[in-house]
Each structure stands twice: as C-alpha cells, then as structure tokens.
Design a protein around this motif. Structure first.
Motif, PDB file in Angstrom:
ATOM      1  N   GLN A  13    -101.771  40.188  97.588  1.00 39.23           N
ATOM      2  CA  GLN A  13    -100.981  40.251  98.821  1.00 39.23           C
ATOM      3  C   GLN A  13    -101.282  41.574  99.515  1.00 39.23           C
ATOM      4  O   GLN A  13    -101.824  42.492  98.895  1.00 39.23           O
ATOM      5  CB  GLN A  13     -99.486  40.114  98.512  1.00 39.23           C
ATOM      6  CG  GLN A  13     -98.925  41.218  97.638  1.00 39.23           C
ATOM      7  CD  GLN A  13     -97.543  40.876  97.124  1.00 39.23           C
ATOM      8  OE1 GLN A  13     -97.319  39.808  96.583  1.00 39.23           O
ATOM      9  NE2 GLN A  13     -96.597  41.806  97.274  1.00 39.23           N
ATOM     10  N   ALA A  14    -100.924  41.651 100.789  1.00 42.38           N
ATOM     11  CA  ALA A  14    -101.256  42.860 101.562  1.00 42.38           C
ATOM     12  C   ALA A  14    -100.148  43.909 101.416  1.00 42.38           C
ATOM     13  O   ALA A  14     -98.996  43.649 101.782  1.00 42.38           O
ATOM     14  CB  ALA A  14    -101.426  42.487 103.027  1.00 42.38           C
ATOM     15  N   CYS A  15    -100.489  45.063 100.894  1.00 44.72           N
ATOM     16  CA  CYS A  15     -99.513  46.155 100.848  1.00 44.72           C
ATOM     17  C   CYS A  15     -99.261  46.622 102.282  1.00 44.72           C
ATOM     18  O   CYS A  15    -100.188  46.656 103.102  1.00 44.72           O
ATOM     19  CB  CYS A  15    -100.053  47.296  99.992  1.00 44.72           C
ATOM     20  SG  CYS A  15    -100.366  46.775  98.297  1.00 44.72           S
ATOM     21  N   PHE A  20    -107.462  49.018 104.021  1.00 47.29           N
ATOM     22  CA  PHE A  20    -108.761  48.772 103.388  1.00 47.29           C
ATOM     23  C   PHE A  20    -109.218  47.348 103.695  1.00 47.29           C
ATOM     24  O   PHE A  20    -108.427  46.518 104.154  1.00 47.29           O
ATOM     25  CB  PHE A  20    -108.674  48.927 101.863  1.00 47.29           C
ATOM     26  CG  PHE A  20    -108.448  50.336 101.417  1.00 47.29           C
ATOM     27  CD1 PHE A  20    -108.704  51.404 102.261  1.00 47.29           C
ATOM     28  CD2 PHE A  20    -107.971  50.604 100.146  1.00 47.29           C
ATOM     29  CE1 PHE A  20    -108.494  52.705 101.861  1.00 47.29           C
ATOM     30  CE2 PHE A  20    -107.752  51.907  99.728  1.00 47.29           C
ATOM     31  CZ  PHE A  20    -108.013  52.955 100.592  1.00 47.29           C
ATOM     32  N   PHE A  22    -109.965  43.734 102.567  1.00 47.62           N
ATOM     33  CA  PHE A  22    -109.712  42.761 101.490  1.00 47.62           C
ATOM     34  C   PHE A  22    -109.277  41.455 102.123  1.00 47.62           C
ATOM     35  O   PHE A  22    -108.910  41.396 103.306  1.00 47.62           O
ATOM     36  CB  PHE A  22    -108.597  43.277 100.545  1.00 47.62           C
ATOM     37  CG  PHE A  22    -107.266  43.416 101.230  1.00 47.62           C
ATOM     38  CD1 PHE A  22    -106.365  42.371 101.268  1.00 47.62           C
ATOM     39  CD2 PHE A  22    -106.928  44.605 101.868  1.00 47.62           C
ATOM     40  CE1 PHE A  22    -105.149  42.492 101.919  1.00 47.62           C
ATOM     41  CE2 PHE A  22    -105.706  44.733 102.530  1.00 47.62           C
ATOM     42  CZ  PHE A  22    -104.820  43.673 102.557  1.00 47.62           C
ATOM     43  N   GLY A  58    -111.633  48.605  95.369  1.00 45.09           N
ATOM     44  CA  GLY A  58    -111.254  47.448  96.189  1.00 45.09           C
ATOM     45  C   GLY A  58    -110.281  47.792  97.286  1.00 45.09           C
ATOM     46  O   GLY A  58    -110.162  48.949  97.672  1.00 45.09           O
ATOM     47  N   THR A  60    -108.912  44.606  94.824  1.00 45.67           N
ATOM     48  CA  THR A  60    -108.353  44.609  93.473  1.00 45.67           C
ATOM     49  C   THR A  60    -109.375  44.096  92.459  1.00 45.67           C
ATOM     50  O   THR A  60    -109.454  42.885  92.199  1.00 45.67           O
ATOM     51  CB  THR A  60    -107.075  43.726  93.422  1.00 45.67           C
ATOM     52  OG1 THR A  60    -106.211  44.088  94.509  1.00 45.67           O
ATOM     53  CG2 THR A  60    -106.328  43.915  92.119  1.00 45.67           C
ATOM     54  N   ASN A  93    -104.615  46.662  89.046  1.00 49.22           N
ATOM     55  CA  ASN A  93    -103.207  46.663  89.443  1.00 49.22           C
ATOM     56  C   ASN A  93    -102.343  46.263  88.251  1.00 49.22           C
ATOM     57  O   ASN A  93    -102.734  45.399  87.456  1.00 49.22           O
ATOM     58  CB  ASN A  93    -102.985  45.716  90.624  1.00 49.22           C
ATOM     59  CG  ASN A  93    -103.354  46.402  91.931  1.00 49.22           C
ATOM     60  OD1 ASN A  93    -103.580  47.613  91.958  1.00 49.22           O
ATOM     61  ND2 ASN A  93    -103.425  45.646  93.005  1.00 49.22           N
ATOM     62  N   ARG A 130     -95.913  46.067  97.206  1.00 39.13           N
ATOM     63  CA  ARG A 130     -96.847  46.001  96.086  1.00 39.13           C
ATOM     64  C   ARG A 130     -96.606  44.705  95.318  1.00 39.13           C
ATOM     65  O   ARG A 130     -95.488  44.176  95.308  1.00 39.13           O
ATOM     66  CB  ARG A 130     -96.629  47.199  95.139  1.00 39.13           C
ATOM     67  CG  ARG A 130     -96.944  48.543  95.747  1.00 39.13           C
ATOM     68  CD  ARG A 130     -98.407  48.759  96.004  1.00 39.13           C
ATOM     69  NE  ARG A 130     -99.256  48.472  94.864  1.00 39.13           N
ATOM     70  CZ  ARG A 130    -100.559  48.774  94.818  1.00 39.13           C
ATOM     71  NH1 ARG A 130    -101.161  49.351  95.856  1.00 39.13           N
ATOM     72  NH2 ARG A 130    -101.280  48.485  93.770  1.00 39.13           N
TER      73      ARG A 130
END
Ligand code: SF4
Length: 375
Positions: A13-15, A20, A22, A58, A60, A93, A130
């Motif tokens: 998922q997108a923080c 970055f 991804f 990354g 991740t 992670n 997160r």
C-alpha cells in the motif's frame, strides 16, 4: 570494486509521505524480475565485474519470493564476480518478515537486513499509512535477530503529533533490542503526496522546524552516548556495522542501478531509468535500456563531492579537491568556507573540513553555500 543496486518497485500500500517509485499491483512482479535479470546481462560490462556490495531497495524487496530471489542471484553470480566479503542487503518491511520468510532470506546470499520500522507507536504507523502495526515492528525484529547479526532499522522523526518523549521512547526501544545500525530521516512533506494534501486541508498539523531540530539533537545524543558513530547525516552504526553500500556511494564508487527508476554512476556520468514498470518491461524486452544519461561537468562533480562529503564523517579534503577538480575549486572552497569556520559551524583539521556538532542540522544548506556556480 563496484556495487549493484536493484530496485523492486512494488508495495502493499502507499505510505502517505512516500514519493518513491512503486506500484501497489504485483501482477507484473515475476515478469519484471525476469527483466531485471535481462538488464543485469545487458549491462554486465558497464562498471567492471568485481562486486563488493549488492543492495535490494524499493519499493518493498521483501515482497520477492524465494524463486524470484534465486533467479536474481543466479544471474548476478553468472555475470559478476561477487567478493566473498560482499555486503548483501535487502530492505524489508516488518509485516513481510514471518519466521518462514526470514529463514528463506537467511538461506540466500543476503547477509544484511534493513527493516523499515519507522516507529514503534501505532498512531504514527497509522498516520503514515504503513502496512505494519507496532506489534509486527517488534516481533519482526525479535525474529530477525535470531537469524541475522547485521541488521539496520529505519526510524522517522518529525512525525506530526509525535512528542519528543515518544521519539526518545522509539530510540530506547531500538537500543533495548540491541540493533547495531539505525538510519533515521526527518519526515519531509513531498509534493503530491497524501500527507501534503492532509496538511493543506488542515487535517494534519505540520511540524515546526524547531521540533525537527530538537528531535535531531535527541537522536544524536541518545545514539552516540550508546556507542553508535554518527557517520553520515542520517546514519548511525556500532563499530563494524556501518553500511558498506552507503559508504561506497558517498565515496563516489561506481554502481549499477537495475530496475525502473534506478540510478547508476560510472565515475563520470549518471544514468537513470524510466519510473514506469510497464514501459521498463517493454523496453528491456526489446533489448533497449530505458534510460537517460547526464555527463557530469567538473563543477557538477565538485558540488556533489562537497554535498556528500560534508554529510559524512569523511569531510572535505583539500588535497582531494586539488587532485580531482583543480586549483580553482580549492581556492573557491577555502574562500567560501572561511565564514563557517569563523561561525564555528565548520572545523579544519589537517586540511580536512568537517561540520561541527553545531552545524550538523544545517549541513545541506552549508554545502549549498560552498557550491561553485559556473558563470
Ligand atoms: S513501503 Fe517504502 S517505498 Fe513503499 S510506499 Fe511505503 S515508504 Fe514508499
């Protein structure tokens, strides 16, 4: 000796703070891994084949399964000569680090884990969106320590709503777990991120500069008093645990950046790949590198040297400037550095200039003032 950086552009998922490259869809993961291997073969002669560091970043990288990792390592070992003492790091992670995954990583050539903990507090992890919770942060580290000696964690300071006391508790938790390396970054508000929107709409209160400064000072004081060396602006390590990958980068060693959005450096020019998984796959499939190149001028190289060296314990060395860039740059540096020496923000020992503890928080601004501007 050179390094290989491999970008794994997938996240669960997108923080909210992240800019970055991804994708949250992993549909193309195995196809992309095949293309990473193709790219490794295509570029095997670009920076020499002797490799001292390999870094999976990354995104991740802990989303790779054992077949995908095996394929990448098989390709690297086929085309490159990896030193027996190579540092091989994988960013992971906490929510991916089950015992089974850690065992799988431990059975691979990976010998260093860099774990994206960010905070041990549930409310911080939620605010940042997160994928892990505080329990997973703790448990993943306890498990990882059974299998890996060389572990780094990322911790973020300057999180909206995080008090100095909570920041101290985060650091204390890392110390209690006896983690030998910590990378710590201020939470910056990047353009077009969810965090920026929340702040614009008044949903999240921005952090004052003073608080960043206080938490940065707490960070240095807490870690250096427990045997960590503050060897770069954002990096702290116990003896024997400094990141070889990062040090090679700061010292200007060549590295090959593989994958979408990855950057490379061959000593003279920088290259970077397109930040789009599908376009990357199509291009590599067609045998073409989706990259742009920038040849560095002497002034670019001098400015980069000053910026990276002032952030590290290595500092700026006058002989280095003379040898690499010439007299003009050395005289410029000496002239511009004088006011920072007078103000006590820099010090000179044996012709090597460092930022003093008072100047550390300002090091990027000081470096920018020492840049050479071509007329
Ligand atoms: S896991 Fe890392 S790369 Fe992925 S969205 Fe979060 S901060 Fe960004």
């Amino acid at each position: 000796m050179s390094g290989i950086y491999i970008h794994i552009p997938f996240c669960k998922q997108a923080c909210h703070y992240c800019d970055f490259h991804f994708s949250t869809s992993t549909k193309k993961k195995s196809q992309l891994v095949e293309m990473l291997c193709e790219e490794l073969e295509l570029r095997k002669d670009e920076i020499g084949r002797n490799i001292q560091t390999i870094y999976f970043g990354g995104g991740t990288p802990s989303l790779l399964n054992s077949e995908e990792l095996d394929l990448i390592f098989k390709t690297i070992f086929e085309y490159f000569k990896v030193s027996e003492t190579a540092e091989i790091t994988l960013e992971a992670n906490p929510d991916d680090l089950t015992e089974e995954v850690i065992k799988m990583l431990n059975a691979s050539p990976i010998n260093r884990l860099s774990i994206g903990v960010q905070s041990f507090f549930e409310k911080d992890l939620k605010l940042m969106n997160r994928a892990h919770n505080s329990e997973e942060a703790l448990r993943s580290l306890q498990l990882a320590k059974h299998y890996f000696d060389n572990i780094s964690i990322d911790l973020i300071y300057g999180i909206p709503g995080q008090s100095n006391e909570q920041w101290k508790q985060n650091l204390q938790q890392a110390l209690e777990l006896d983690i030998p390396h910590i990378s710590s970054y201020a939470l910056t508000v990047e353009p077009k991120t969810a965090l920026e929107k929340f702040i614009e709409k008044g949903k999240v209160k921005p952090v004052e500069d003073e608080q960043y400064r206080e938490q940065f000072d707490i960070l240095i004081e807490t870690l250096t008093s427990k045997g960590f060396e503050h060897y770069e602006f954002s990096n702290y390590g116990k003896p024997g645990y400094h990141s070889q990958n990062n040090i090679a980068y700061w010292l200007g060693k060549p590295y090959l950046g593989i994958g979408p959005s990855a950057h490379s450096f061959d000593g003279r020019s920088r290259k970077w790949h397109i930040s789009n998984n599908s376009l990357y796959i199509n291009s590599i499939e067609a045998g073409k590198l989706p990259q742009q190149t920038e040849e560095l001028s002497t002034t670019d190289s001098y400015n980069e040297y000053v910026m990276t060296r002032l952030r590290t314990k290595y500092g700026v060395n006058l002989e280095d400037i003379q040898e690499k860039f010439g007299e003009k740059y050395k005289l410029h540096f000496l002239k511009e550095a004088d006011r920072f020496l007078q103000d006590g923000l820099m010090e000179n020992s044996d012709e090597t200039f460092h930022i003093t503890p008072n100047g550390k928080f300002l090091s990027d601004g000081i470096a920018a003032d020492l840049f050479y501007i071509d007329k």
